[in-house]
Write an enzyme that holds these catalytic residues in place. Structure first.
Site, PDB file in Angstrom:
ATOM      1  N   ARG A   1      45.225  -8.038   4.097  1.00 48.46           N
ATOM      2  CA  ARG A   1      45.023  -8.886   5.288  1.00 48.46           C
ATOM      3  C   ARG A   1      46.280  -8.921   6.144  1.00 48.46           C
ATOM      4  O   ARG A   1      46.188  -9.009   7.368  1.00 48.46           O
ATOM      5  CB  ARG A   1      44.655 -10.307   4.864  1.00 48.46           C
ATOM      6  CG  ARG A   1      43.181 -10.512   4.782  1.00 48.46           C
ATOM      7  CD  ARG A   1      42.870 -11.960   4.622  1.00 48.46           C
ATOM      8  NE  ARG A   1      41.433 -12.172   4.718  1.00 48.46           N
ATOM      9  CZ  ARG A   1      40.846 -13.301   4.405  1.00 48.46           C
ATOM     10  NH1 ARG A   1      41.555 -14.329   3.977  1.00 48.46           N
ATOM     11  NH2 ARG A   1      39.551 -13.433   4.532  1.00 48.46           N
TER      12      ARG A   1
ATOM     13  N   LYS B   1      23.761 -15.394  -6.222  1.00 46.28           N
ATOM     14  CA  LYS B   1      22.601 -16.226  -5.874  1.00 46.28           C
ATOM     15  C   LYS B   1      22.028 -15.897  -4.508  1.00 46.28           C
ATOM     16  O   LYS B   1      22.765 -15.557  -3.583  1.00 46.28           O
ATOM     17  CB  LYS B   1      23.028 -17.691  -5.855  1.00 46.28           C
ATOM     18  CG  LYS B   1      23.333 -18.260  -7.206  1.00 46.28           C
ATOM     19  CD  LYS B   1      23.664 -19.711  -7.041  1.00 46.28           C
ATOM     20  CE  LYS B   1      23.836 -20.391  -8.368  1.00 46.28           C
ATOM     21  NZ  LYS B   1      24.124 -21.797  -8.220  1.00 46.28           N
TER      22      LYS B   1
ATOM     23  N   GLY C   1      33.662 -15.456   4.451  1.00 47.71           N
ATOM     24  CA  GLY C   1      32.710 -16.393   5.046  1.00 47.71           C
ATOM     25  C   GLY C   1      32.383 -16.029   6.490  1.00 47.71           C
ATOM     26  O   GLY C   1      31.233 -16.173   6.930  1.00 47.71           O
TER      27      GLY C   1
ATOM     28  N   GLY D   1      34.602 -10.838  -0.252  1.00 47.48           N
ATOM     29  CA  GLY D   1      35.640 -10.750  -1.283  1.00 47.48           C
ATOM     30  C   GLY D   1      35.243  -9.907  -2.485  1.00 47.48           C
ATOM     31  O   GLY D   1      35.977  -9.001  -2.897  1.00 47.48           O
TER      32      GLY D   1
HETATM   33  C1  3PG Z   1      38.925 -16.719   3.891  1.00 45.66           C
HETATM   34  O1  3PG Z   1      39.691 -16.378   2.974  1.00 45.66           O
HETATM   35  O2  3PG Z   1      37.698 -16.497   3.843  1.00 45.66           O
HETATM   36  C2  3PG Z   1      39.509 -17.312   5.139  1.00 45.66           C
HETATM   37  O3  3PG Z   1      40.887 -17.232   5.148  1.00 45.66           O
HETATM   38  C3  3PG Z   1      39.024 -18.717   5.332  1.00 45.66           C
HETATM   39  O4  3PG Z   1      39.509 -19.544   4.317  1.00 45.66           O
HETATM   40  P1  3PG Z   1      38.752 -20.906   3.999  1.00 45.66           P
HETATM   41  O5  3PG Z   1      37.461 -20.555   3.345  1.00 45.66           O
HETATM   42  O6  3PG Z   1      39.682 -21.687   3.098  1.00 45.66           O
HETATM   43  O7  3PG Z   1      38.521 -21.613   5.298  1.00 45.66           O
END
Ligand code: 3PG
Length: 397
Positions: free
Chosen positions: A34, A199, A370, A347
């Protein structure tokens, strides 16, 4: 949206919201992908004699100062990558906004500063406009380049854009959105979505949206069990969401969802457990499905050969255990060697690609987790909304 390339940043102080939320181990950056993804944007600004001030969060420090979540290791890592000092600035308001000596008022071309974890400030997660305004006033231009955090309406990802006299999208954000648009809005067909993970519930909206745009959805991981159950197959002790079988049926009615034919099972997920191959209609009461089977993996791989566009989110099995990793490896390799436009994100998906050496072969790998899912769900990201409103107001002014 205004983009960085369209604004004049020469000799200006540029504040860039980046996503430097990276894993740490023993006080060091454990994976710098990143961080590396932000380098071209920073270099672009340095090449134009700008001063760069970076803003990021790290982890979830519960809105208070917590040294475990300091960006210090990240500033050190950035210093190594740039071969120049990247300063970590803790009292950034004092330095950039209220410095009575005016010592730091002028732009210092080529200087890179990193503001300490913005989530230490309780106003960040409240999307407080006072923090947004402070961040915006640090520089002349506010650049939103943190795609990974663009789904959060926080002060640094939303309010700061609204408060800035000039805000724009950074190149990474623009590139991520372009890749997703290429898949979700105007894909070359057939478009095949490969969706796995534990899920259905976590990916329900994404599956519904994908059932509207994809020609085929290939399911794997725990979520495939709910589809199998909906078709009357036995799933034993496998992870399953019985309340979502109707939803699985409606997804199968909307698009082509060829289900697994066989599965690797065990009686308990543990490294020492031997995997047993079963046809999906022969899964026993004591079995837990932990990966797609080899016939399914070959079937999925053959289907993927005909795709022109592929989007992948989620592993096919519990690949952390070698005996349940073959499904993910075979399907991942089929995606990686395909001539289609291939987009992958999330991830677990990135971890799987790293495990099997597939990352470099994808057309694009998203830095978002996310945020990637939110776009697959068809949602407009709060940062993108704020940038569009800002750009509209800017063009009217
Ligand atoms: C992530 O790792 O998906 C982003 O940096 C957002 O992090 P967060 O889910 O803690 O907001």
């Amino acid at each position: 949206m205004l983009t960085l390339e369209s604004v004049d940043i020469a000799g200006k102080r540029v504040v860039i919201r980046v996503d430097l939320n990276v894993p740490l181990a023993d006080g060091q950056v454990a994976n710098d992908e990143r961080i590396r993804a932000t380098l071209p944007t920073i270099q672009y600004c340095l090449d134009r004699e700008a001063e760069v001030v970076l803003v990021s969060h790290l982890g979830r420090p519960q809105s208070r100062v917590d040294p475990r979540f300091s960006l210090q290791p990240v500033s050190q890592h950035l210093s190594q990558l740039f071969e120049r000092k990247v300063r970590l600035v803790v009292d950034w308001q004092d330095e950039f906004l209220n410095d009575p000596s005016n010592e730091n008022e002028g732009v210092v071309s080529g200087r890179i500063s990193l503001i300490e974890n913005i989530r230490f400030d309780p106003r960040e997660e409240q999307n407080d406009s006072s923090l947004g305004s402070e961040l915006a006033r640090v520089g002349d231009i506010y650049v939103m380049d943190a795609f990974g955090t663009a789904h959060r309406a926080h002060a640094s990802t939303s309010a700061a854009i609204q408060c800035a006299s000039l805000a724009c999208a950074g190149p990474l954000l623009a590139q991520e959105l372009e890749s997703l648009e290429r898949v979700m809005l105007d894909p070359k067909r057939p478009l095949i979505a490969v969706v796995g993970g534990a899920k259905i519930s976590g990916k329900l909206e994404a599956l519904v949206r994908l059932s509207e745009v994809a020609d085929t959805i290939l399911v794997g991981g725990g979520m495939a069990n709910t589809f199998l159950l909906a078709k009357g197959n036995p799933v034993g002790r496998s992870l399953v969401e019985e309340d979502l079988t109707d939803m699985a049926v409606s997804i199968m009615e909307r698009t082509d969802v060829p289900l697994p034919i066989d599965a690797m099972t065990c009686t308990e997920i543990a490294i020492e457990k031997v995997a047993t191959l079963r046809s999906v209609n022969e899964v026993r009461d004591t079995d837990t499905i932990s990966d797609i089977g080899p016939r399914t993996a070959r079937d999925y791989a053959a289907r993927l050969q005909h795709a022109q566009t592929i989007v992948w989110n989620g592993p096919m099995g519990v690949f952390e255990f070698d005996q349940f990793g073959e499904g993910t490896r075979v399907v991942g390799e089929a995606i990686a060697t395909s001539s289609a436009y291939t987009l992958a994100g999330g991830g677990d998906t990135i971890a799987a690609m790293e495990n099997y050496g597939l990352k470099r072969s994808m057309s694009y790998v998203s830095t978002g987790g996310g945020a990637f899912l939110a776009v697959l769900e068809g949602k407009e990201l709060p940062s993108v909304r704020a940038l569009k409103v800002h750009s509209h107001q800017h063009s009217q002014a």
